[in-house]
Design an enzyme around this catalytic site. Sequence first.
Site, PDB file in Angstrom:
ATOM      1  N   GLY A  14      37.050  37.267  39.548  1.00  0.00           N
ATOM      2  CA  GLY A  14      36.435  37.677  40.937  1.00  0.00           C
ATOM      3  C   GLY A  14      37.712  38.530  41.642  1.00  0.00           C
ATOM      4  O   GLY A  14      37.731  38.264  42.468  1.00  0.00           O
TER       5      GLY A  14
ATOM      6  N   LEU B 107      39.256  41.387  41.803  1.00  0.00           N
ATOM      7  CA  LEU B 107      38.971  42.284  42.855  1.00  0.00           C
ATOM      8  C   LEU B 107      38.464  42.628  44.078  1.00  0.00           C
ATOM      9  O   LEU B 107      38.124  43.043  44.802  1.00  0.00           O
ATOM     10  CB  LEU B 107      38.095  43.320  41.465  1.00  0.00           C
ATOM     11  CG  LEU B 107      39.488  43.665  40.865  1.00  0.00           C
ATOM     12  CD1 LEU B 107      38.019  45.296  39.803  1.00  0.00           C
ATOM     13  CD2 LEU B 107      40.463  44.611  41.204  1.00  0.00           C
ATOM     14  N   GLY B 108      37.648  40.404  44.392  1.00  0.00           N
ATOM     15  CA  GLY B 108      36.458  40.667  45.265  1.00  0.00           C
ATOM     16  C   GLY B 108      37.686  39.668  46.434  1.00  0.00           C
ATOM     17  O   GLY B 108      38.851  40.699  46.476  1.00  0.00           O
ATOM     18  N   GLN B 109      36.343  40.080  47.885  1.00  0.00           N
ATOM     19  CA  GLN B 109      37.334  39.848  49.116  1.00  0.00           C
ATOM     20  C   GLN B 109      38.300  38.760  48.649  1.00  0.00           C
ATOM     21  O   GLN B 109      39.664  38.016  49.551  1.00  0.00           O
ATOM     22  CB  GLN B 109      36.426  39.377  49.895  1.00  0.00           C
ATOM     23  CG  GLN B 109      36.573  39.342  51.447  1.00  0.00           C
ATOM     24  CD  GLN B 109      35.963  38.051  52.024  1.00  0.00           C
ATOM     25  OE1 GLN B 109      34.808  37.771  52.526  1.00  0.00           O
ATOM     26  NE2 GLN B 109      36.772  38.578  54.093  1.00  0.00           N
TER      27      GLN B 109
ATOM     28  N   ILE C 201      34.719  42.123  36.523  1.00  0.00           N
ATOM     29  CA  ILE C 201      33.397  42.362  35.517  1.00  0.00           C
ATOM     30  C   ILE C 201      34.587  44.191  35.198  1.00  0.00           C
ATOM     31  O   ILE C 201      33.924  44.661  33.838  1.00  0.00           O
ATOM     32  CB  ILE C 201      32.570  43.502  36.365  1.00  0.00           C
ATOM     33  CG1 ILE C 201      31.698  43.388  35.621  1.00  0.00           C
ATOM     34  CG2 ILE C 201      32.961  43.842  37.952  1.00  0.00           C
ATOM     35  CD1 ILE C 201      30.712  42.696  34.389  1.00  0.00           C
TER      36      ILE C 201
ATOM     37  N   TYR D 257      20.966  32.517  47.033  1.00  0.00           N
ATOM     38  CA  TYR D 257      22.966  32.218  47.366  1.00  0.00           C
ATOM     39  C   TYR D 257      22.650  30.475  47.500  1.00  0.00           C
ATOM     40  O   TYR D 257      23.260  29.710  46.952  1.00  0.00           O
ATOM     41  CB  TYR D 257      23.398  33.043  48.556  1.00  0.00           C
ATOM     42  CG  TYR D 257      24.544  32.915  48.608  1.00  0.00           C
ATOM     43  CD1 TYR D 257      25.280  31.849  50.195  1.00  0.00           C
ATOM     44  CD2 TYR D 257      25.295  33.140  48.204  1.00  0.00           C
ATOM     45  CE1 TYR D 257      26.808  32.183  49.870  1.00  0.00           C
ATOM     46  CE2 TYR D 257      27.049  33.373  47.799  1.00  0.00           C
ATOM     47  CZ  TYR D 257      27.370  32.536  49.521  1.00  0.00           C
ATOM     48  OH  TYR D 257      29.188  32.540  49.815  1.00  0.00           O
TER      49      TYR D 257
ATOM     50  N   LYS E 287      24.368  28.059  45.822  1.00  0.00           N
ATOM     51  CA  LYS E 287      25.765  27.095  45.653  1.00  0.00           C
ATOM     52  C   LYS E 287      25.417  25.472  45.903  1.00  0.00           C
ATOM     53  O   LYS E 287      26.166  24.724  45.972  1.00  0.00           O
ATOM     54  CB  LYS E 287      25.919  27.285  47.783  1.00  0.00           C
ATOM     55  CG  LYS E 287      26.543  29.106  47.960  1.00  0.00           C
ATOM     56  CD  LYS E 287      27.947  28.787  46.818  1.00  0.00           C
ATOM     57  CE  LYS E 287      28.675  30.302  46.889  1.00  0.00           C
ATOM     58  NZ  LYS E 287      29.413  30.470  46.049  1.00  0.00           N
TER      59      LYS E 287
HETATM   60  C1  VAH Z   1      28.138  35.506  52.752  1.00  0.00           C
HETATM   61  N1  VAH Z   1      30.893  35.562  53.482  1.00  0.00           N
HETATM   62  O1  VAH Z   1      28.639  36.123  54.144  1.00  0.00           O
HETATM   63  C2  VAH Z   1      30.077  34.889  52.715  1.00  0.00           C
HETATM   64  C3  VAH Z   1      29.627  33.615  53.112  1.00  0.00           C
HETATM   65  C4  VAH Z   1      29.097  31.731  54.752  1.00  0.00           C
HETATM   66  C5  VAH Z   1      29.319  33.116  54.349  1.00  0.00           C
HETATM   67  O2  VAH Z   1      29.301  33.042  52.136  1.00  0.00           O
HETATM   68  O3  VAH Z   1      27.425  34.926  52.106  1.00  0.00           O
END
Ligand code: VAH
Length: 310
Positions: free
Chosen positions: A6, A8-10, A33, A138, A142
């Site tokens: 990752g 290239l990500g934030q 990717i 998500y 996690k």
């Molecule tokens: C999101 N920036 O908004 C991420 C992060 C706590 C937020 O997991 O999904």
Amino acid sequence: KILVTGALGQIGSELTEKLRETYGLDNVIGTDIRRVDGIEDKGPFEVVDVTKANQLVEVAKKYKVDTMMHLAALLSAKAEAFPKVAWDINMGGLIYALETARELDLKFFTPSSIGAFGPTTPRDQTPQDTLQRPTTMYGVNKVAGELLCDYYYNRFGVDTRGVRFPGLISYVAPPGGGTTDYAVEIYYEAVKNNAYTSYIAKGTYMDMMYMPDALNAIVQLMEADSEKLVHRNAFNISAMSAEPEDFANAIQKQIPDFKLSYNVDPIRQKIAESWPNSIDSQAAKNEWGFKAEYDIDRMTADMLDKIRGK
Ligand code: VAH
């Protein structure tokens, strides 16, 4: 030598740069990717699809890495829009990353999130150890990820470590598909238009942190004495609990006529309301000396300054 997914990500784009400054350019291999023009000029880079067996382990072997930092993932709002894709990337990628770490005995970092908590979790000063019944894909990813990383530590002895990131604010690479992204957009819109329309409602508190503090936390945790770690996956860390009005007030100290308005997005508002208002970072402070340096005013001054300079 460190392999970053990752990249290239934030987070990944700034983490790769920070690691190269700290450990040497050629000791950090960025992967993502896809490639972008000129990326190889910044240091070693490889195209890797973390959901394809063997691609990660081949690159890890090629560069003889001893550490992996796995950042490749779909964030909350995008995961809610494409839940099956999110499962495939977030869990399919993680299991291959952990298998690579097990096979090659790599030190391992991957972030969790405040998104790992749900609406039945205590919402104020959320404890390090508490009920986690997230209601988003998500969040499911996690929590499962935290348990999987602890499993690989307890069962196979893989040195896995992680933090539950709050919303991260940065000016280098834009976040993609998060719920907390409003806290990044507001700064760009403040500089461009002196105004911002928030998709998160007034009074919605979430934990936030400036990217420099997040990057320092990763390096600090990875360098911490393993013996001192009571927890591993994953540490609560936060720099501030803030709602949209707090960002507007901080911005107005620099841009007095900045105007904040609202046009709430029900989907991302629902996600935000299922997360804590504030989390307790005490375990991270006790076990590896976590400390955030940026409060909302210092972050705001730096963000506006850097965005103007772009
Ligand atoms: C999101 N920036 O908004 C991420 C992060 C706590 C937020 O997991 O999904």
